[in-house]
Design a protein around this motif. Structure first.
Motif, PDB file in Angstrom:
ATOM      1  N   MET A 106       0.825  -1.191   0.000  1.00 50.41           N
ATOM      2  CA  MET A 106       0.000   0.000   0.000  1.00 50.41           C
ATOM      3  C   MET A 106       0.869   1.254   0.000  1.00 50.41           C
ATOM      4  O   MET A 106       0.513   2.253  -0.611  1.00 50.41           O
ATOM      5  CB  MET A 106      -0.932  -0.010   1.214  1.00 50.41           C
ATOM      6  CG  MET A 106      -2.070  -0.999   1.080  1.00 50.41           C
ATOM      7  SD  MET A 106      -3.129  -1.161   2.522  1.00 50.41           S
ATOM      8  CE  MET A 106      -3.674   0.481   2.763  1.00 50.41           C
ATOM      9  N   GLN A 107       2.010   1.185   0.676  1.00 54.51           N
ATOM     10  CA  GLN A 107       2.898   2.343   0.714  1.00 54.51           C
ATOM     11  C   GLN A 107       3.467   2.637  -0.675  1.00 54.51           C
ATOM     12  O   GLN A 107       3.556   3.801  -1.080  1.00 54.51           O
ATOM     13  CB  GLN A 107       4.024   2.094   1.705  1.00 54.51           C
ATOM     14  CG  GLN A 107       4.938   3.276   1.892  1.00 54.51           C
ATOM     15  CD  GLN A 107       6.021   3.001   2.920  1.00 54.51           C
ATOM     16  OE1 GLN A 107       6.182   1.884   3.388  1.00 54.51           O
ATOM     17  NE2 GLN A 107       6.767   4.032   3.259  1.00 54.51           N
ATOM     18  N   LEU A 108       3.833   1.613  -1.407  1.00 52.92           N
ATOM     19  CA  LEU A 108       4.371   1.820  -2.755  1.00 52.92           C
ATOM     20  C   LEU A 108       3.306   2.390  -3.682  1.00 52.92           C
ATOM     21  O   LEU A 108       3.593   3.263  -4.509  1.00 52.92           O
ATOM     22  CB  LEU A 108       4.900   0.502  -3.319  1.00 52.92           C
ATOM     23  CG  LEU A 108       6.129  -0.083  -2.625  1.00 52.92           C
ATOM     24  CD1 LEU A 108       6.464  -1.440  -3.201  1.00 52.92           C
ATOM     25  CD2 LEU A 108       7.297   0.867  -2.734  1.00 52.92           C
ATOM     26  N   ILE A 109       2.073   1.906  -3.558  1.00 59.07           N
ATOM     27  CA  ILE A 109       0.988   2.441  -4.373  1.00 59.07           C
ATOM     28  C   ILE A 109       0.744   3.903  -4.017  1.00 59.07           C
ATOM     29  O   ILE A 109       0.391   4.712  -4.864  1.00 59.07           O
ATOM     30  CB  ILE A 109      -0.292   1.591  -4.206  1.00 59.07           C
ATOM     31  CG1 ILE A 109      -0.072   0.198  -4.786  1.00 59.07           C
ATOM     32  CG2 ILE A 109      -1.470   2.247  -4.899  1.00 59.07           C
ATOM     33  CD1 ILE A 109      -1.219  -0.765  -4.541  1.00 59.07           C
ATOM     34  N   GLY A 110       0.953   4.269  -2.755  1.00 58.97           N
ATOM     35  CA  GLY A 110       0.799   5.659  -2.330  1.00 58.97           C
ATOM     36  C   GLY A 110       1.867   6.584  -2.886  1.00 58.97           C
ATOM     37  O   GLY A 110       1.651   7.783  -3.037  1.00 58.97           O
ATOM     38  N   ILE A 111       3.022   6.041  -3.219  1.00 63.28           N
ATOM     39  CA  ILE A 111       4.113   6.843  -3.775  1.00 63.28           C
ATOM     40  C   ILE A 111       3.872   7.154  -5.253  1.00 63.28           C
ATOM     41  O   ILE A 111       4.236   8.217  -5.749  1.00 63.28           O
ATOM     42  CB  ILE A 111       5.459   6.104  -3.601  1.00 63.28           C
ATOM     43  CG1 ILE A 111       5.825   6.014  -2.120  1.00 63.28           C
ATOM     44  CG2 ILE A 111       6.574   6.780  -4.376  1.00 63.28           C
ATOM     45  CD1 ILE A 111       7.001   5.103  -1.837  1.00 63.28           C
ATOM     46  N   LEU A 112       3.241   6.234  -5.960  1.00 57.47           N
ATOM     47  CA  LEU A 112       3.088   6.361  -7.410  1.00 57.47           C
ATOM     48  C   LEU A 112       2.370   7.625  -7.884  1.00 57.47           C
ATOM     49  O   LEU A 112       2.777   8.203  -8.888  1.00 57.47           O
ATOM     50  CB  LEU A 112       2.395   5.130  -7.972  1.00 57.47           C
ATOM     51  CG  LEU A 112       3.287   3.891  -8.066  1.00 57.47           C
ATOM     52  CD1 LEU A 112       2.462   2.681  -8.472  1.00 57.47           C
ATOM     53  CD2 LEU A 112       4.412   4.119  -9.038  1.00 57.47           C
ATOM     54  N   PRO A 113       1.296   8.096  -7.235  1.00 53.24           N
ATOM     55  CA  PRO A 113       0.650   9.316  -7.737  1.00 53.24           C
ATOM     56  C   PRO A 113       1.581  10.523  -7.793  1.00 53.24           C
ATOM     57  O   PRO A 113       1.423  11.395  -8.639  1.00 53.24           O
ATOM     58  CB  PRO A 113      -0.505   9.549  -6.766  1.00 53.24           C
ATOM     59  CG  PRO A 113      -0.827   8.203  -6.240  1.00 53.24           C
ATOM     60  CD  PRO A 113       0.492   7.482  -6.177  1.00 53.24           C
ATOM     61  N   TYR A 149      -6.772  -0.406  -6.356  1.00 53.80           N
ATOM     62  CA  TYR A 149      -6.597  -1.617  -5.558  1.00 53.80           C
ATOM     63  C   TYR A 149      -5.943  -1.331  -4.209  1.00 53.80           C
ATOM     64  O   TYR A 149      -5.563  -2.255  -3.504  1.00 53.80           O
ATOM     65  CB  TYR A 149      -5.747  -2.641  -6.317  1.00 53.80           C
ATOM     66  CG  TYR A 149      -6.387  -3.121  -7.575  1.00 53.80           C
ATOM     67  CD1 TYR A 149      -7.516  -3.923  -7.530  1.00 53.80           C
ATOM     68  CD2 TYR A 149      -5.888  -2.747  -8.815  1.00 53.80           C
ATOM     69  CE1 TYR A 149      -8.125  -4.362  -8.692  1.00 53.80           C
ATOM     70  CE2 TYR A 149      -6.486  -3.186  -9.977  1.00 53.80           C
ATOM     71  CZ  TYR A 149      -7.599  -3.988  -9.909  1.00 53.80           C
ATOM     72  OH  TYR A 149      -8.195  -4.420 -11.059  1.00 53.80           O
ATOM     73  N   ASN A 150      -5.833  -0.087  -3.828  1.00 54.89           N
ATOM     74  CA  ASN A 150      -5.131   0.273  -2.593  1.00 54.89           C
ATOM     75  C   ASN A 150      -5.872  -0.212  -1.351  1.00 54.89           C
ATOM     76  O   ASN A 150      -5.253  -0.460  -0.323  1.00 54.89           O
ATOM     77  CB  ASN A 150      -4.915   1.788  -2.527  1.00 54.89           C
ATOM     78  CG  ASN A 150      -3.723   2.157  -1.686  1.00 54.89           C
ATOM     79  OD1 ASN A 150      -2.910   1.303  -1.350  1.00 54.89           O
ATOM     80  ND2 ASN A 150      -3.623   3.413  -1.349  1.00 54.89           N
ATOM     81  N   ALA A 151      -7.188  -0.339  -1.425  1.00 52.83           N
ATOM     82  CA  ALA A 151      -7.953  -0.779  -0.259  1.00 52.83           C
ATOM     83  C   ALA A 151      -7.714  -2.251   0.049  1.00 52.83           C
ATOM     84  O   ALA A 151      -7.735  -2.656   1.207  1.00 52.83           O
ATOM     85  CB  ALA A 151      -9.437  -0.529  -0.475  1.00 52.83           C
ATOM     86  N   MET A 152      -7.491  -3.061  -0.970  1.00 57.13           N
ATOM     87  CA  MET A 152      -7.311  -4.492  -0.756  1.00 57.13           C
ATOM     88  C   MET A 152      -6.305  -5.061  -1.760  1.00 57.13           C
ATOM     89  O   MET A 152      -6.668  -5.791  -2.681  1.00 57.13           O
ATOM     90  CB  MET A 152      -8.659  -5.187  -0.894  1.00 57.13           C
ATOM     91  CG  MET A 152      -8.717  -6.567  -0.340  1.00 57.13           C
ATOM     92  SD  MET A 152     -10.403  -7.159  -0.523  1.00 57.13           S
ATOM     93  CE  MET A 152     -10.751  -7.559   1.145  1.00 57.13           C
TER      94      MET A 152
END
Length: 103
Positions: free
Chosen positions: A1-8, A28-31
């Motif tokens: 989830m942290q990596l997905i948060g960096i992408l934006p 897909y960040n929620a699950m």
């Protein structure tokens, strides 16, 4: 989830070539699952191997000829854009988006 948060941030800082992928991964960040983790690592690998990729925006007008009207014009010939009555006055020229794709 942290990596997905960096992408934006990469997309907001100018990497417009990965906007669609970042949006897809953010949904897909929620699950997140293991497959999403591998897709995010693949996306970071792409960013690392192509550090200087960019999408060029040109403000010059490009006159294109022989472009057919939209297919939707046949179905909705009466349609027109409705603008809000309290819309502020435009400060510059109108924006026309033209996209050329080389398959």
């Amino acid at each position: 989830m942290q990596l997905i948060g960096i992408l934006p941030w990469s997309a907001e800082l100018g990497r417009l070539d990965v906007c669609a992928e970042v949006s897809m991964m953010s949904s897909y960040n929620a699950m997140p699952h293991v497959g999403h983790f591998h897709a995010v690592l693949h996306l970071f690998g792409y960013l690392e191997t192509h550090p200087s990729r960019k999408i060029v925006m040109d403000s010059a007008y490009m006159a294109l000829t022989n472009i057919p009207k939209s297919e939707w014009y046949e179905f909705y010939p009466w349609a027109k854009e409705v603008l809000p009555p309290d819309m502020p006055e435009a400060l510059g020229g109108a924006v026309k988006i033209v996209m050329l794709v080389d398959a």
